[in-house]
Motif scaffolding. Structure first.
Motif, mmCIF file in Angstrom:
data_model
loop_
_atom_site.group_PDB
_atom_site.id
_atom_site.type_symbol
_atom_site.label_atom_id
_atom_site.label_comp_id
_atom_site.label_asym_id
_atom_site.label_seq_id
_atom_site.Cartn_x
_atom_site.Cartn_y
_atom_site.Cartn_z
ATOM 1 N N THR A 1 -77.287 -62.143 -78.882
ATOM 2 C CA THR A 1 -76.351 -60.831 -78.908
ATOM 3 C C THR A 1 -77.268 -59.538 -79.069
ATOM 4 N N THR A 2 -76.680 -58.373 -78.898
ATOM 5 C CA THR A 2 -77.351 -57.141 -78.915
ATOM 6 C C THR A 2 -77.844 -56.702 -80.408
ATOM 7 N N THR A 3 -78.706 -57.453 -81.146
ATOM 8 C CA THR A 3 -79.016 -57.144 -82.371
ATOM 9 C C THR A 3 -80.236 -56.472 -82.112
ATOM 10 N N ALA A 4 -80.982 -55.917 -83.358
ATOM 11 C CA ALA A 4 -81.968 -54.883 -83.087
ATOM 12 C C ALA A 4 -82.821 -55.098 -84.407
ATOM 13 N N PRO A 5 -84.165 -54.686 -84.431
ATOM 14 C CA PRO A 5 -84.922 -54.754 -85.812
ATOM 15 C C PRO A 5 -84.180 -54.242 -86.876
ATOM 16 N N ALA A 6 -83.518 -53.284 -86.567
ATOM 17 C CA ALA A 6 -82.966 -52.455 -87.652
ATOM 18 C C ALA A 6 -82.270 -53.277 -88.672
ATOM 19 N N ASP A 7 -81.431 -54.162 -87.783
ATOM 20 C CA ASP A 7 -80.230 -55.272 -88.241
ATOM 21 C C ASP A 7 -81.227 -56.301 -89.178
ATOM 22 N N TYR A 8 -82.202 -56.703 -88.635
ATOM 23 C CA TYR A 8 -83.105 -57.722 -89.428
ATOM 24 C C TYR A 8 -83.620 -57.114 -90.584
ATOM 25 N N LEU A 9 -83.981 -55.810 -90.485
ATOM 26 C CA LEU A 9 -84.778 -55.137 -91.770
ATOM 27 C C LEU A 9 -83.570 -55.124 -92.734
ATOM 28 N N ALA A 10 -82.293 -54.583 -92.358
ATOM 29 C CA ALA A 10 -81.358 -54.465 -93.382
ATOM 30 C C ALA A 10 -80.984 -55.772 -94.005
ATOM 31 N N LEU A 11 -80.855 -57.026 -93.347
ATOM 32 C CA LEU A 11 -80.757 -58.177 -93.647
ATOM 33 C C LEU A 11 -81.763 -58.897 -94.912
ATOM 34 N N ALA A 12 -83.171 -58.376 -94.196
ATOM 35 C CA ALA A 12 -84.262 -59.160 -95.114
ATOM 36 C C ALA A 12 -84.174 -58.395 -96.536
ATOM 37 N N THR A 13 -83.608 -56.900 -96.476
ATOM 38 C CA THR A 13 -83.696 -56.511 -97.752
ATOM 39 C C THR A 13 -82.868 -57.005 -99.132
ATOM 40 N N SER A 14 -81.920 -57.710 -98.516
ATOM 41 C CA SER A 14 -80.712 -58.476 -99.221
ATOM 42 C C SER A 14 -81.127 -59.766 -99.490
ATOM 43 N N HIS A 15 -81.568 -60.352 -98.655
ATOM 44 C CA HIS A 15 -81.678 -62.034 -98.394
ATOM 45 C C HIS A 15 -82.961 -62.362 -98.086
ATOM 46 N N ARG A 16 -83.631 -62.989 -99.053
ATOM 47 C CA ARG A 16 -84.984 -63.284 -99.164
ATOM 48 C C ARG A 16 -85.183 -64.668 -98.540
ATOM 49 N N GLU A 17 -84.291 -65.474 -98.069
ATOM 50 C CA GLU A 17 -84.474 -66.725 -97.593
ATOM 51 C C GLU A 17 -83.449 -66.962 -96.347
ATOM 52 N N TRP A 18 -84.110 -67.232 -95.344
ATOM 53 C CA TRP A 18 -83.362 -67.497 -94.354
ATOM 54 C C TRP A 18 -83.449 -68.762 -93.709
ATOM 55 N N VAL A 19 -82.406 -69.413 -93.025
ATOM 56 C CA VAL A 19 -82.372 -70.400 -92.134
ATOM 57 C C VAL A 19 -81.707 -70.292 -90.678
ATOM 58 N N ILE A 20 -82.656 -70.305 -89.709
ATOM 59 C CA ILE A 20 -82.371 -69.996 -88.341
ATOM 60 C C ILE A 20 -82.297 -71.334 -87.685
ATOM 61 N N ASP A 21 -81.100 -71.684 -87.378
ATOM 62 C CA ASP A 21 -80.857 -73.001 -86.569
ATOM 63 C C ASP A 21 -80.630 -72.906 -85.219
ATOM 64 N N GLU A 22 -80.961 -74.110 -84.431
ATOM 65 C CA GLU A 22 -80.671 -74.295 -82.970
ATOM 66 C C GLU A 22 -81.865 -73.327 -82.253
ATOM 67 N N VAL A 23 -82.929 -73.335 -82.733
ATOM 68 C CA VAL A 23 -83.810 -72.311 -82.044
ATOM 69 C C VAL A 23 -84.353 -73.227 -80.827
ATOM 70 N N PRO A 24 -84.355 -72.602 -79.605
ATOM 71 C CA PRO A 24 -84.603 -73.387 -78.167
ATOM 72 C C PRO A 24 -85.762 -73.130 -78.022
ATOM 73 N N ASP A 25 -86.445 -73.829 -76.954
ATOM 74 C CA ASP A 25 -87.473 -73.585 -76.029
ATOM 75 C C ASP A 25 -87.342 -72.128 -75.581
ATOM 76 N N LEU A 26 -88.113 -71.181 -75.985
ATOM 77 C CA LEU A 26 -88.074 -69.904 -75.422
ATOM 78 C C LEU A 26 -88.364 -69.579 -74.280
ATOM 79 N N ARG A 27 -88.558 -70.522 -73.354
ATOM 80 C CA ARG A 27 -88.772 -70.189 -71.814
ATOM 81 C C ARG A 27 -87.470 -70.577 -71.096
#
Length: 361
Positions: free
Chosen positions: A252-278
């Protein structure tokens, strides 16, 4: 005739060259020839500095060592993503007045250090063409790192020529130093903390997740976060941790500013269902590259539950940003691949991510 731009000399912010040798010795390595050239410029000159080279050659370490040694509190070190975000917000507050926005952000700064400077987007290029001269007019010493030499910025042939005056200004106003030694120092990481303490798990079976202490979220735990203007669906959120699906985070239309804000408050992430980027699509793949950059720079510990190993994930992926940098950063993660390799590597502890069991919530 083009007016020649004259930049005022930055403030003298010297350090002794021995600082770099001492710090390197404490970390167990000796400076290579390219790093020694950079040290001579950083320590023995008052000019602005542009450090560029392949991933893992010590650019950020050199900048960090210099930054720590400069005897002043009037200094700022920031990732270029973060500065861009902060500057755009300040410009809005000052009704599109760039000079006033820079006054707000840099009035108490004599040294400004940028990590990961790059220009790929034509719209960013137009803005940076305004920003660079406005920044250099101030008596601030600018030191930046990049994976690109100045002449390779904004490489799109449709827009590169329009950016040439800015490239010429960078080359004339900053001392350009190539950090291109043979050793990728990231390959020597001990995986003890931050991003490198994370995992790349393929294909993310129940057994693999259990070995890492991951309890899958319930449907009822889904929530919506709005970290920096964009709504982001999360599968689970705790005080320190967050669990996303790749599609919700990068599709979706997320941006680095969103990731930065989330990284400030959450220090451990799980990113599920990562596909082949191709197969993910160009925009989703690019957002994923931006996400990796932010998580790495913010020292967030991630677990990626992916369809393919890292090598297969990025092979042939259509990314505008540095594929070598993304590969290097993901390559630092612990690898859990296939059923036979589902247990963590022997020299790394399996520490459960801070997601409570269902009965503890």
């Amino acid at each position: 005739m083009r007016r020649r731009f004259r930049t005022p000399p930055p403030r003298a912010l010297g350090v002794t060259m021995s600082v770099f040798d001492t710090t390197a010795q404490e970390l167990g390595f000796a400076l290579d020839a390219a790093q020694q050239r950079a040290v001579a410029v950083l320590a023995g000159s008052d000019r602005n500095v542009y450090l560029w080279g392949p991933v893992g050659r010590g650019k950020s370490w050199l900048m960090a060592t210099y930054f720590a040694a400069v005897p002043t509190d009037r200094k700022k070190r920031i990732h270029f993503h973060e500065f861009f975000r902060d500057l755009h917000l300040a410009i809005r507050r000052h009704r599109s007045n760039l000079s006033a926005a820079l006054d707000e952000l840099l009035s108490d700064v004599d040294l400004l250090c940028f990590d990961e400077f790059h220009v790929h987007d034509p719209a960013d290029g137009k803005f940076i063409a305004r920003l660079v001269p406005a920044l250099l007019e101030r008596r601030i010493r600018v030191v930046l790192t990049s994976n690109y030499p100045p002449w390779s910025l904004l490489p799109n042939p449709l827009f590169h020529d329009d950016f040439l005056p800015t490239i010429e200004l960078i080359e004339s106003s900053l001392t350009v130093v190539a950090i291109d030694g043979a050793l990728d120092y990231r390959t020597t990481s001990r995986h003890e903390g931050g991003f490198a303490a994370g995992w790349w798990v393929t294909p993310g079976t129940a057994e693999q997740r259990a070995h890492l202490g991951l309890c899958p979220p319930d449907h009822g735990e889904r929530t919506i976060l709005v970290p920096a203007g964009h709504a982001v669906h999360a599968r689970r959120v705790t005080e320190h941790s967050v669990w996303f699906d790749f599609g919700d985070l990068c599709g979706t239309t997320t941006a680095p500013a969103d990731y930065l804000a989330l990284a400030t408050s959450h220090r451990e992430w799980v990113i599920d269902e990562v596909p082949d980027l191709r197969t993910a699509g160009r925009e989703a793949a690019q957002r994923f590259a931006n996400l990796v950059d932010v998580l790495y720079d913010q020292e967030v510990t991630p677990v990626f539950l992916a369809a393919t190993p890292v090598a297969d994930l990025i092979a042939g992926a259509r990314l505008r940003l540095d594929i070598a940098r993304i590969a290097s950063r993901l390559g630092q993660l612990g690898a859990v691949e296939s059923e036979e390799g589902s247990r963590p590597e022997p020299n790394r502890a399996s520490v459960p991510i801070d997601f409570p069991e269902r009965g503890d919530r």
